[in-house]
Design an enzyme around this catalytic site. Structure first.
Site, PDB file in Angstrom:
ATOM      1  N   ASP A  38       8.371   0.217  -5.166  1.00  0.00           N
ATOM      2  CA  ASP A  38       8.857  -0.791  -6.097  1.00  0.00           C
ATOM      3  C   ASP A  38       7.815  -0.944  -7.183  1.00  0.00           C
ATOM      4  O   ASP A  38       6.623  -0.929  -6.903  1.00  0.00           O
ATOM      5  CB  ASP A  38       9.042  -2.138  -5.387  1.00  0.00           C
ATOM      6  CG  ASP A  38      10.255  -2.099  -4.457  1.00  0.00           C
ATOM      7  OD1 ASP A  38      10.973  -1.082  -4.475  1.00  0.00           O
ATOM      8  OD2 ASP A  38      10.460  -3.076  -3.726  1.00  0.00           O
ATOM      9  N   GLU A  79      12.816   3.617  -7.803  1.00  0.00           N
ATOM     10  CA  GLU A  79      13.678   2.534  -7.330  1.00  0.00           C
ATOM     11  C   GLU A  79      14.600   2.138  -8.471  1.00  0.00           C
ATOM     12  O   GLU A  79      14.323   2.421  -9.636  1.00  0.00           O
ATOM     13  CB  GLU A  79      12.839   1.319  -6.909  1.00  0.00           C
ATOM     14  CG  GLU A  79      12.110   0.671  -8.069  1.00  0.00           C
ATOM     15  CD  GLU A  79      12.252  -0.841  -8.095  1.00  0.00           C
ATOM     16  OE1 GLU A  79      13.234  -1.353  -7.531  1.00  0.00           O
ATOM     17  OE2 GLU A  79      11.394  -1.501  -8.688  1.00  0.00           O
ATOM     18  N   HIS A 119       3.841  -0.261  -0.535  1.00  0.00           N
ATOM     19  CA  HIS A 119       3.306  -1.616  -0.590  1.00  0.00           C
ATOM     20  C   HIS A 119       3.677  -2.384   0.667  1.00  0.00           C
ATOM     21  O   HIS A 119       4.382  -1.880   1.525  1.00  0.00           O
ATOM     22  CB  HIS A 119       3.753  -2.347  -1.851  1.00  0.00           C
ATOM     23  CG  HIS A 119       5.226  -2.562  -1.956  1.00  0.00           C
ATOM     24  ND1 HIS A 119       6.094  -1.575  -2.337  1.00  0.00           N
ATOM     25  CD2 HIS A 119       5.987  -3.648  -1.709  1.00  0.00           C
ATOM     26  CE1 HIS A 119       7.330  -2.045  -2.338  1.00  0.00           C
ATOM     27  NE2 HIS A 119       7.296  -3.299  -1.961  1.00  0.00           N
ATOM     28  N   ASP A 139      10.387  -4.452   3.949  1.00  0.00           N
ATOM     29  CA  ASP A 139      11.411  -3.420   3.782  1.00  0.00           C
ATOM     30  C   ASP A 139      10.798  -2.082   3.375  1.00  0.00           C
ATOM     31  O   ASP A 139      11.493  -1.105   3.145  1.00  0.00           O
ATOM     32  CB  ASP A 139      12.508  -3.863   2.808  1.00  0.00           C
ATOM     33  CG  ASP A 139      11.960  -4.247   1.453  1.00  0.00           C
ATOM     34  OD1 ASP A 139      10.743  -4.523   1.364  1.00  0.00           O
ATOM     35  OD2 ASP A 139      12.730  -4.282   0.480  1.00  0.00           O
ATOM     36  N   HIS A 140       9.481  -2.056   3.278  1.00  0.00           N
ATOM     37  CA  HIS A 140       8.799  -0.784   3.019  1.00  0.00           C
ATOM     38  C   HIS A 140       7.829  -0.390   4.128  1.00  0.00           C
ATOM     39  O   HIS A 140       7.401   0.741   4.185  1.00  0.00           O
ATOM     40  CB  HIS A 140       8.067  -0.841   1.678  1.00  0.00           C
ATOM     41  CG  HIS A 140       8.998  -0.843   0.517  1.00  0.00           C
ATOM     42  ND1 HIS A 140       9.282   0.264  -0.234  1.00  0.00           N
ATOM     43  CD2 HIS A 140       9.754  -1.837   0.005  1.00  0.00           C
ATOM     44  CE1 HIS A 140      10.154  -0.027  -1.177  1.00  0.00           C
ATOM     45  NE2 HIS A 140      10.457  -1.308  -1.057  1.00  0.00           N
ATOM     46  N   HIS A 193       4.329  -4.998  -9.330  1.00  0.00           N
ATOM     47  CA  HIS A 193       5.183  -5.509  -8.262  1.00  0.00           C
ATOM     48  C   HIS A 193       4.478  -6.532  -7.362  1.00  0.00           C
ATOM     49  O   HIS A 193       4.713  -7.718  -7.490  1.00  0.00           O
ATOM     50  CB  HIS A 193       5.749  -4.362  -7.438  1.00  0.00           C
ATOM     51  CG  HIS A 193       6.802  -4.804  -6.472  1.00  0.00           C
ATOM     52  ND1 HIS A 193       7.973  -5.388  -6.872  1.00  0.00           N
ATOM     53  CD2 HIS A 193       6.842  -4.761  -5.113  1.00  0.00           C
ATOM     54  CE1 HIS A 193       8.703  -5.690  -5.812  1.00  0.00           C
ATOM     55  NE2 HIS A 193       8.040  -5.322  -4.727  1.00  0.00           N
TER      56      HIS A 193
END
EC number: 3.1.27.-
Lengths: 430, 888
Positions: free
Chosen positions: A177, A202, A67, A71-72, A156
């Protein structure tokens, strides 16, 4: 089958996801995140582990992005343009649409404001996005003859997906996530009984079981409503994407239902752009929005208008969503300073605040704040905290495991101690 | 069957199936052929189709056990077929035809049939999911046909709950539910430990588990079934609402618990501080069960589901369980209150209705009331009205609660003035339920002051009326309250008692005589003097045969008058009294029309009495339609009498026509039709005929052979004599009889300002009406608009315009479009509600061919199929309109 977590943190820390999976001779990189806490080389994953064996493109068969959160996906342009990767990158359509906006915004802040060099450029983001292949939900994509991937809905944020990676009879599911409880604009994560060999999940909330979301929503609405009724102003500091839309929908429907008249404002810029994509990707939202968009697209807000700096001084009640979410700079802080002196007003923090920010200070009960220039700001307004998090809690994780029936489970993206607890639980119950 | 092409054989097989379905075809002759064909058949599709045909044959020949046995045997043979379609059909066949009675199975001594259950059970583990589903369905089919399923299946069915395919799981959930209803008390062991629990509890736990299934179809099914498992023990039931919260391994209290504590500690609605919900005690990591095998939190999950279908099902289930268990009702309250804020209106509405249904068992806490009342600001009228209904029957615990409710309702009133009626009614009940809580609030509410005279409030203000309604209703059972009233309150009381008598009860006020003597409700219907009166007057009427004609007429007139008055006085008996009065009225008209001296006058004077008689006939017809369709609770016995009366009226019509028209041609047709009607009457009510000794129809049927052959003029003569000789039929009264009524609330008809619009264009008129005791309003209720030029329009409201707020009551909120050519000045149009009827549709006369007699009551275009005529059943309301000429 082997799994390797790149760089410190990804495996056992919330901050940066970058996982390397080798499955039946195929190498797949799952997510390419960056760490927001560092400003040096440590913010990007260390790709030298791969490069020491030769070029990235030769080694990796594909990259999958779950996504659009930084942080991804934050290290993606660095990885593909600066380190050098020419293979396919897979992500869902909404992610592909929103990801470059966020990357560009992030680049602007680091390069233009902080004046850093040695960072990726706008052109690099564009080049990087050209390598992206967009996938649909439940579409089986053949990466090559043997490797195939398939996306599942993850909740999410808009466009978040879980990926099943399959080579021959071996398979891995990577969740990214995900959220098992539906909210006002997104549905719940869902996967079929695919019985993978490994489920990489996660575990941000590995040791938490949350209360019903209804109580939270009710509390939130009641507080906003009360404040507006007695003529106060409500400030909600948010990040541009994700929870902001959730809260907008929540307030918008409430205003509609209760026939309220007080204006709601939304800070312009990034959010406006993002809202545009939310309007487009209706199929990725929850049942209610999908069913009613024929009459009216829920993201075409009736009551929520764009905010202008001058509005903050207007008399009468209003609700303002402003960025950033931790009150550490920018518009939200400006408005906060204007309104803090009046006890009729209220600030609602919808998420976690990092230590040292104004947000954290007022949440821990501090009533006198020292601002720059030795000014003392007295906070008379009410301060409320509400957690609107879109991660699966312990029960949700267990539920997903039950749905997918994997042979093994690997927990990532969480704290070691918490994961230990969940590990025991999983072993005990399955 | 010699065809080579499989698809042709397939068609033939399906044709045979269709053939055997048609009535009058005897299927046994083709059965053998079909079975033979089955043995030689290779194509799986044709096989499946043949089995389907056999299934049809089998269901046709249910009374023949040997045929069934044979078919079952055939099916068992083919169970080993490799195609899922064939196996499916076999199982279906066994399910439908397998022997139900134990005895039969033993007699026939057939190996295959001995244990149908076992055969089906074996296919629970079939490799094809479709066959597994068919097996479970066959099992359920057996259950429906009355076979007691064996308990041994339970464990098998439990395994199927974890199946990969949703249809299998869905069917398995049903099977488990059936088993839990069959063997609620038997004990099953828990696999992991040595404990044993009741089967119903175990099944409940398992179905609860399915509420978090991956497929929403299964979730809906599971949630629905939970509601009907009332034997489950309360321990398990309460677990469904339980969800242990934790944060970083420490126990946390739920918001509900916090609210409760806050409330009990006397501290209400404090602002939340950071860390208010800070986790408290450490919890033992071993004790936390993340996926419970039990019922834990099933409803918490169900109510938060993504699909609103699941949420509605969960709310319904909660409702059913809470109705049977007061303690559970108390516990689920918090969750229901939360559902008031759901994003989908249907769910909100459903949860409000649910709350109303269980409201006897619960008392709302103040904080809960607060949430409930917040919904009053909802912009949906349905929601608000449902909520008013709910408030009518809730118990409030404190005087602050009452005050809060009043304040919120008044806020609601100012925001949505159209809710006036509903809010007043709500306050009426709120007041009469909580007199003691209202008492301390009275001075504040009336803003009286011990020393100073306060200004007199405006009498016509809806908010003030609302307050007074609350107070007066509370004062009814609280004699000390009137002492707190000031002078103008008494004056206002007198005014309101007259103007809004349905909202303001009679009060015993000092210095005033009692307004009316209330009838004590404790009197049972049998002792009720008015009920007795009703019966007595009917008795009297039935003896009137012995009186002279003049006396009969007088007696009837008196009785009708008495009954009408009774209906006005006693609202419970109104339906009954009106019904009887209408019947007697018909009788009276008939007698008058048949008076001898009228019929004996010379031909030239026919004109006058013909007019009278035909008018009477017409009115009787009208009245009989009213009797048949306007009253709910009319039973078969009454319908016969009504139809009989109608037949008499038609006979009268025939006679009158015969006397006025010249020539025989038109008469032929009418005679024939009349005789047809008599015939169909006989067919429809054959069972009732013995009760009708000496009646018109009884005599007529005796003469039937003669009538059929004779000429019209003779028929008329016979009719004339029989009609006059026939006796009066007693009208048996049903238990309950209610007259359908409608009341148009909006438009009020009081406005002097004409509704102006441009001619040729349309204007929308909001119509709001309450309907009582109307069956199937969607199909029958129409709106009629009468323009001054005599033009009438019939408008069919949409089915969605009808709401059902309570049993026997409906509410019509719709828009009527008006249009007309330009007028020179404003004029009034009439709006009223009609009840459309169709004698074909009525219960008793299903076979009567549609009458083409020209007795249609209104000169309405009968364009719509199925509407034979209409009965106006509301007072017409006048609306002042003014179509202006269009400006060019």
């Amino acid at each position: 089958l082997s799994v390797f977590c790149l760089g410190p943190g990804a495996g056992q820390d919330v901050g940066r996801s970058c996982i390397l999976v080798s499955i039946a001779g195929k190498n797949v990189m799952l997510d390419c995140g960056m760490h927001m806490g560092y400003n040096d080389d440590r913010r990007f994953p260390d790709f030298s582990y791969i490069t020491q064996n030769g070029r990235l493109t030769d080694f990796l068969d594909c990259v999958i992005i779950s996504h659009f959160h930084l942080d991804h996906c934050g290290a993606l342009p660095y990885f593909s343009e600066m380190v050098g990767y020419d293979g396919p990158i897979y992500m869902t359509h909404p992610t592909k649409a929103i990801c470059p906006i966020l990357l560009e915004d992030y680049r602007k802040i680091t390069v233009d404001k902080k004046g850093e060099t040695n960072f990726f450029t706008s052109q690099m983001i564009k080049d990087c996005m050209k390598k992206v292949v967009a996938v649909h939900l439940h579409q089986t994509v053949q990466v090559d003859e043997e490797l195939e991937i398939k996306a599942y809905y993850a909740g999410h944020v808009l466009g978040a997906a879980m990926f099943q990676i399959k080579v021959g009879c071996e398979s891995v599911v990577y969740t990214g996530d995900y959220n098992m409880t539906p909210d006002r604009h997104l549905g719940a994560a869902w996967i079929d009984k695919c019985r993978p060999d490994l489920l990489i999940s996660e575990s941000t909330y590995a040791t938490t079981i949350r209360d019903s979301k209804r109580c939270r929503e009710r509390d939130f609405l009641k507080k906003v409503h009360e404040t507006v009724e007695r003529g106060g102003k409500v400030l909600i500091p948010v990040f541009a994407l994700g929870r902001a839309q959730e809260l907008c929908i929540l307030l918008e429907t409430f205003w509609e239902r209760m026939n309220l008249k007080a204006p709601i404002y939304f800070s312009t810029g990034l959010t406006e752009k993002a809202n545009h994509y939310y309007k487009l990707f209706i199929t990725w939202t929850n049942q209610k929005i999908r069913k009613t968009f024929v009459q009216r697209n829920m993201f075409e807000f009736k009551h929520i208008k764009a905010f202008d700096r001058a509005f903050a001084d207007n008399p009468g009640p209003m609700v303002v969503f402003a960025t950033p979410g931790m009150l550490h700079a920018g518009q939200s802080l400006q408005i906060f300073r204007k309104w803090a002196g009046n006890e009729k007003n209220m600030v609602i923090m919808p998420g976690y605040c990092v230590q040292g920010t104004v947000g954290h200070k007022i949440l821990s009960g501090q009533r006198k704040l020292e601002m720059e220039g030795r000014q003392i700001l007295e906070v008379k307004m009410q301060v409320e905290y509400m957690s609107f998090s879109a991660h699966a809690d312990a029960k949700g994780i267990m539920q997903l495991i039950r749905q997918a029936e994997p042979r093994n489970v690997l927990l990532v993206h969480g704290e070691a101690k918490k994961m230990e607890f969940l590990k025991q639980k999983i072993e005990q119950e399955f | 069957f010699q065809e080579n092409d499989a698809s042709v054989r397939l068609k033939i097989a399906s044709l045979l199936g269709l053939l055997s379905k048609t009535a009058g075809f005897s299927p046994d002759c083709i059965m053998d052929d079909a079975i033979n064909a089955l043995q030689n058949e290779k194509s799986h599709q044709v096989l499946a189709q043949l089995l389907d045909t056999l299934l049809v044959i089998g269901t046709k020949l249910t009374e023949n056990p040997s045929v069934r046995m044979r078919l079952v045997e055939v099916a068992c043979k083919h169970l080993t077929d490799s195609s899922h379609g064939v196996r499916n059909k076999c199982l279906q066949l066994i399910g439908c035809l397998g022997p139900v009675e134990k005895g039969v199975a033993k007699e026939v001594e057939s190996q295959a049939a001995k244990d149908v259950q076992k055969i089906i059970g074996d296919h629970f583990n079939d490799q094809d999911p479709r066959v597994r589903t068919a097996a479970i369905k066959a099992m359920l089919q057996l259950h429906e046909r009355g076979l007691k399923l064996q308990q041994a299946i339970y464990s098998q069915a439990c395994k199927l709950l974890a199946d990969d395919y949703e249809q299998v799981r869905s069917a398995a959930v049903q099977l488990i539910w059936v088993l839990s209803q069959l063997y609620p008390e038997s004990i099953v062991p828990i696999p992991s430990s040595n404990e044993e629990i009741r089967l119903v509890d175990d099944a409940f736990g398992k179905i609860c588990h399915m509420v978090s299934d991956g497929s929403w179809v299964v979730r809906v099914q599971a949630a629905k079934l939970l509601g009907s498992m009332q034997q489950v023990s309360s321990h398990f039931l309460e677990q469904t609402l339980d969800k242990k919260l934790m944060s970083d391994l420490r126990r946390k209290r739920t918001a509900h618990e916090r609210a409760k504590e806050l409330y009990s500690s006397g501290e209400f609605s404090s602002g939340r501080k950071w860390g208010d919900d800070a986790p408290k005690e450490e919890i033992d990591t071993g004790a936390v069960n993340l996926i419970e095998s039990g019922a834990c939190g099933a409803f918490v999950h169900g109510l938060e589901d993504e699909m609103y279908e699941v949420r509605i099902a969960a709310v319904e289930a909660l409702c059913m369980l809470a109705q049977s268990s007061p303690s559970f009702a108390e516990k689920c309250l918090d969750f229901l209150v939360d559902m008031f804020n759901d994003e989908i209106e249907e769910v909100r509405l459903q949860s409000i209705h649910t709350m109303r249904k269980i409201s006897n068992n619960i008392t709302l806490r103040e904080d809960q009331l607060d949430t409930v009342l917040a919904v009053l600001e909802d912009s949906s009228r349905d929601i608000r009205e449902a909520l008013h209904e709910l408030l009518c029957c809730t118990n409030v615990s404190t005087k602050e609660g009452i005050h809060l409710a009043l304040v919120e309702l008044l806020k609601n009133l100012t925001k949505y003035p159209t809710d006036r009626e509903s809010i007043w009614k709500c306050l009426k009940f709120l007041g009469s339920r909580h007199p003691t809580l209202v008492l301390p609030l009275v001075p504040e509410l009336l803003s009286t002051h011990p020393f100073f005279d306060t200004p007199e409030p405006d009498m016509d203000e809806p908010a003030y009326i609302a307050v007074l309604v609350l107070i007066f209703n509370a004062a009814k059972s609280c004699p000390t309250m009137p002492a707190l009233f000031s002078d103008h309150t008494f004056r206002h009381y007198a005014y309101l008692r007259d103007s809004l008598s349905h909202l303001v009860p009679p009060l015993r006020l000092p210095g005033r005589k009692l307004v009316s003597s209330p009838v004590s409700p404790s009197i049972t219907p049998h002792e009720d003097p008015s009920q007795q009166f009703l019966h007595q007057s009917l008795e009297r009427v039935y003896n009137l045969q012995h009186l002279d004609p003049q006396g009969i007429q007088e007696l009837l007139e008196f009785t009708i008058r008495d009954l009408q008055r009774l209906g006005e006085l006693q609202s419970e008996l109104a339906g009954m009294a009106d019904f009887t009065a209408t019947y007697l009225q018909c009788q009276l008209l008939l007698i008058k029309a048949l008076q001898e001296k009228l019929w004996n006058v010379a031909a030239p004077l026919y004109l006058k009495q013909n007019a009278l008689a035909s008018a009477a006939a017409k009115q009787i017809l009208e009245e009989t339609y009213k009797m048949e369709f306007m009253y709910s609770g009319v039973e078969g016995r009454q319908v016969v009498i009504i139809h009989h009366m109608r037949l008499q009226a038609k006979a009268l019509q025939l006679i009158v026509t015969a006397r006025t028209t010249r020539g025989v041609e038109p008469l032929f047709g009418m005679c024939e039709k009349f005789l047809q009607e008599v015939d169909s009457f006989q067919r429809c009510f054959i069972s009732e005929l013995p009760h009708m000794q000496g009646s018109f129809v009884d005599k007529l049927l005796d003469l039937m052979p003669r009538l059929v052959t004779s000429k019209p003029s003779e028929v008329v003569k016979i009719l004339q004599t029989t009609l006059r000789q026939s006796t009066f039929l007693h009208l048996p009264l049903p238990e309950q009889l209610h007259r359908a009524t409608a009341n148009i609330i909006e438009p009020t008809g009081e406005s002097d300002n004409p509704l102006r619009f441009t001619s040729g264009l349309v204007v929308a008129l909001d119509v709001d009406a309450t309907l009582e005791h109307v069956q199937d309003p969607q199909g029958t209720v129409k709106v009629q608009v009468l323009y001054p030029d005599g033009q009438a329009q019939l408008i069919h409201p949409k089915p969605a315009d009808f709401r059902n707020p309570g049993p026997g009551r409906h509410r019509l909120i719709t828009q009527v479009y008006l249009s007309h050519t330009a007028w020179t000045e404003p004029c009034q149009i009439e709006v009223r509600l009609l009840l459309a009827y169709n004698s074909n549709r009525s219960k008793a006369s299903a076979k009567i061919p549609k009458s083409t007699w020209s007795e249609s009551l209104e000169a309405l275009p009968q364009s719509e199929n199925g509407i034979e005529g209409t009965i106006p059943f509301s007072k017409p309301v006048k609306v002042y309109i003014m179509p202006k000429p269009a400006r060019r």
